[in-house]
Motif scaffolding. Structure first.
Motif, PDB file in Angstrom:
ATOM      1  N   THR A 141      -7.010  -3.776   2.233  1.00 51.61           N
ATOM      2  CA  THR A 141      -5.916  -4.128   3.146  1.00 51.61           C
ATOM      3  C   THR A 141      -5.164  -5.363   2.667  1.00 51.61           C
ATOM      4  O   THR A 141      -3.933  -5.413   2.736  1.00 51.61           O
ATOM      5  CB  THR A 141      -6.443  -4.353   4.574  1.00 51.61           C
ATOM      6  OG1 THR A 141      -7.483  -5.333   4.538  1.00 51.61           O
ATOM      7  CG2 THR A 141      -6.975  -3.073   5.169  1.00 51.61           C
ATOM      8  N   GLU A 142      -5.884  -6.352   2.167  1.00 51.14           N
ATOM      9  CA  GLU A 142      -5.236  -7.562   1.650  1.00 51.14           C
ATOM     10  C   GLU A 142      -4.407  -7.241   0.406  1.00 51.14           C
ATOM     11  O   GLU A 142      -3.287  -7.719   0.254  1.00 51.14           O
ATOM     12  CB  GLU A 142      -6.290  -8.620   1.326  1.00 51.14           C
ATOM     13  CG  GLU A 142      -5.723  -9.910   0.800  1.00 51.14           C
ATOM     14  CD  GLU A 142      -4.912 -10.683   1.823  1.00 51.14           C
ATOM     15  OE1 GLU A 142      -4.085 -11.513   1.409  1.00 51.14           O
ATOM     16  OE2 GLU A 142      -5.077 -10.445   3.025  1.00 51.14           O
ATOM     17  N   THR A 143      -4.948  -6.413  -0.463  1.00 52.49           N
ATOM     18  CA  THR A 143      -4.218  -6.019  -1.670  1.00 52.49           C
ATOM     19  C   THR A 143      -2.951  -5.256  -1.310  1.00 52.49           C
ATOM     20  O   THR A 143      -1.887  -5.511  -1.875  1.00 52.49           O
ATOM     21  CB  THR A 143      -5.119  -5.156  -2.572  1.00 52.49           C
ATOM     22  OG1 THR A 143      -6.307  -5.893  -2.882  1.00 52.49           O
ATOM     23  CG2 THR A 143      -4.421  -4.782  -3.856  1.00 52.49           C
ATOM     24  N   ALA A 144      -3.062  -4.330  -0.366  1.00 55.44           N
ATOM     25  CA  ALA A 144      -1.895  -3.552   0.048  1.00 55.44           C
ATOM     26  C   ALA A 144      -0.827  -4.456   0.651  1.00 55.44           C
ATOM     27  O   ALA A 144       0.362  -4.296   0.375  1.00 55.44           O
ATOM     28  CB  ALA A 144      -2.313  -2.484   1.055  1.00 55.44           C
ATOM     29  N   ARG A 145      -1.255  -5.409   1.455  1.00 48.63           N
ATOM     30  CA  ARG A 145      -0.289  -6.310   2.095  1.00 48.63           C
ATOM     31  C   ARG A 145       0.406  -7.189   1.058  1.00 48.63           C
ATOM     32  O   ARG A 145       1.626  -7.360   1.092  1.00 48.63           O
ATOM     33  CB  ARG A 145      -1.002  -7.190   3.129  1.00 48.63           C
ATOM     34  CG  ARG A 145      -0.061  -8.021   3.974  1.00 48.63           C
ATOM     35  CD  ARG A 145      -0.804  -8.807   5.044  1.00 48.63           C
ATOM     36  NE  ARG A 145      -1.689  -9.819   4.498  1.00 48.63           N
ATOM     37  CZ  ARG A 145      -1.288 -11.002   4.022  1.00 48.63           C
ATOM     38  NH1 ARG A 145      -0.012 -11.301   4.020  1.00 48.63           N
ATOM     39  NH2 ARG A 145      -2.149 -11.861   3.552  1.00 48.63           N
ATOM     40  N   GLN A 146      -0.359  -7.727   0.110  1.00 42.44           N
ATOM     41  CA  GLN A 146       0.218  -8.619  -0.894  1.00 42.44           C
ATOM     42  C   GLN A 146       1.175  -7.898  -1.852  1.00 42.44           C
ATOM     43  O   GLN A 146       2.174  -8.464  -2.262  1.00 42.44           O
ATOM     44  CB  GLN A 146      -0.899  -9.286  -1.710  1.00 42.44           C
ATOM     45  CG  GLN A 146      -1.701 -10.301  -0.944  1.00 42.44           C
ATOM     46  CD  GLN A 146      -0.888 -11.545  -0.627  1.00 42.44           C
ATOM     47  OE1 GLN A 146       0.007 -11.939  -1.377  1.00 42.44           O
ATOM     48  NE2 GLN A 146      -1.185 -12.151   0.506  1.00 42.44           N
ATOM     49  N   LEU A 147       0.843  -6.662  -2.199  1.00 43.75           N
ATOM     50  CA  LEU A 147       1.677  -5.928  -3.154  1.00 43.75           C
ATOM     51  C   LEU A 147       2.738  -5.064  -2.493  1.00 43.75           C
ATOM     52  O   LEU A 147       3.563  -4.465  -3.178  1.00 43.75           O
ATOM     53  CB  LEU A 147       0.790  -5.053  -4.052  1.00 43.75           C
ATOM     54  CG  LEU A 147      -0.182  -5.812  -4.956  1.00 43.75           C
ATOM     55  CD1 LEU A 147      -1.048  -4.842  -5.727  1.00 43.75           C
ATOM     56  CD2 LEU A 147       0.564  -6.733  -5.898  1.00 43.75           C
ATOM     57  N   GLY A 148       2.697  -4.947  -1.163  1.00 46.02           N
ATOM     58  CA  GLY A 148       3.687  -4.149  -0.458  1.00 46.02           C
ATOM     59  C   GLY A 148       3.502  -2.655  -0.664  1.00 46.02           C
ATOM     60  O   GLY A 148       4.482  -1.907  -0.697  1.00 46.02           O
ATOM     61  N   LEU A 149       2.257  -2.238  -0.811  1.00 45.78           N
ATOM     62  CA  LEU A 149       1.943  -0.825  -1.011  1.00 45.78           C
ATOM     63  C   LEU A 149       1.298  -0.256   0.243  1.00 45.78           C
ATOM     64  O   LEU A 149       0.698  -0.995   1.022  1.00 45.78           O
ATOM     65  CB  LEU A 149       0.962  -0.654  -2.178  1.00 45.78           C
ATOM     66  CG  LEU A 149       1.438  -1.072  -3.551  1.00 45.78           C
ATOM     67  CD1 LEU A 149       0.282  -1.028  -4.537  1.00 45.78           C
ATOM     68  CD2 LEU A 149       2.558  -0.170  -4.018  1.00 45.78           C
ATOM     69  N   PRO A 150       1.396   1.051   0.444  1.00 44.48           N
ATOM     70  CA  PRO A 150       0.655   1.673   1.548  1.00 44.48           C
ATOM     71  C   PRO A 150      -0.854   1.542   1.304  1.00 44.48           C
ATOM     72  O   PRO A 150      -1.319   1.593   0.161  1.00 44.48           O
ATOM     73  CB  PRO A 150       1.084   3.133   1.517  1.00 44.48           C
ATOM     74  CG  PRO A 150       2.274   3.197   0.628  1.00 44.48           C
ATOM     75  CD  PRO A 150       2.237   2.007  -0.259  1.00 44.48           C
ATOM     76  N   LEU A 151      -1.594   1.380   2.381  1.00 42.35           N
ATOM     77  CA  LEU A 151      -3.041   1.208   2.281  1.00 42.35           C
ATOM     78  C   LEU A 151      -3.704   2.404   1.611  1.00 42.35           C
ATOM     79  O   LEU A 151      -4.603   2.247   0.789  1.00 42.35           O
ATOM     80  CB  LEU A 151      -3.641   0.974   3.674  1.00 42.35           C
ATOM     81  CG  LEU A 151      -5.143   0.763   3.736  1.00 42.35           C
ATOM     82  CD1 LEU A 151      -5.565  -0.433   2.903  1.00 42.35           C
ATOM     83  CD2 LEU A 151      -5.576   0.589   5.179  1.00 42.35           C
ATOM     84  N   GLU A 152      -3.244   3.603   1.933  1.00 48.59           N
ATOM     85  CA  GLU A 152      -3.828   4.803   1.331  1.00 48.59           C
ATOM     86  C   GLU A 152      -3.594   4.858  -0.174  1.00 48.59           C
ATOM     87  O   GLU A 152      -4.433   5.363  -0.917  1.00 48.59           O
ATOM     88  CB  GLU A 152      -3.292   6.065   2.011  1.00 48.59           C
ATOM     89  CG  GLU A 152      -3.823   6.257   3.414  1.00 48.59           C
ATOM     90  CD  GLU A 152      -5.350   6.264   3.458  1.00 48.59           C
ATOM     91  OE1 GLU A 152      -5.976   6.918   2.603  1.00 48.59           O
ATOM     92  OE2 GLU A 152      -5.905   5.607   4.348  1.00 48.59           O
ATOM     93  N   ALA A 153      -2.458   4.342  -0.647  1.00 50.25           N
ATOM     94  CA  ALA A 153      -2.190   4.320  -2.084  1.00 50.25           C
ATOM     95  C   ALA A 153      -3.163   3.382  -2.793  1.00 50.25           C
ATOM     96  O   ALA A 153      -3.688   3.709  -3.860  1.00 50.25           O
ATOM     97  CB  ALA A 153      -0.754   3.889  -2.346  1.00 50.25           C
TER      98      ALA A 153
END
Length: 61
Positions: free
Chosen positions: A21-33
């Motif tokens: 979740t932190e990675t998705a938020r920082q990179l602006g990617l969907p969590l599922e991706a």
């Protein structure tokens, strides 16, 4: 579709212990991706794990 650079960054951050979740938020990617990238890894097969069992001594010398 994400670039190889983003996939590498996700895998490095995952290895360092960042949550998906932190990675998705920082990179602006969907969590599922992010989860799919982590699940698939870098495409190379993982080496088999070898378990070593060391038997403790029965009696102290």
């Amino acid at each position: 579709m994400t670039s190889q650079t983003i996939r590498d960054k996700v895998l490095v951050w995952h290895a360092r212990g960042y949550s998906a979740t932190e990675t998705a938020r920082q990179l602006g990617l969907p969590l599922e991706a992010v989860r799919a990238i982590i699940r698939n890894g870098d495409g190379r097969p993982k080496p088999p794990r070898k378990v070593e069992f060391i038997e403790p001594p029965l009696f102290e010398a």
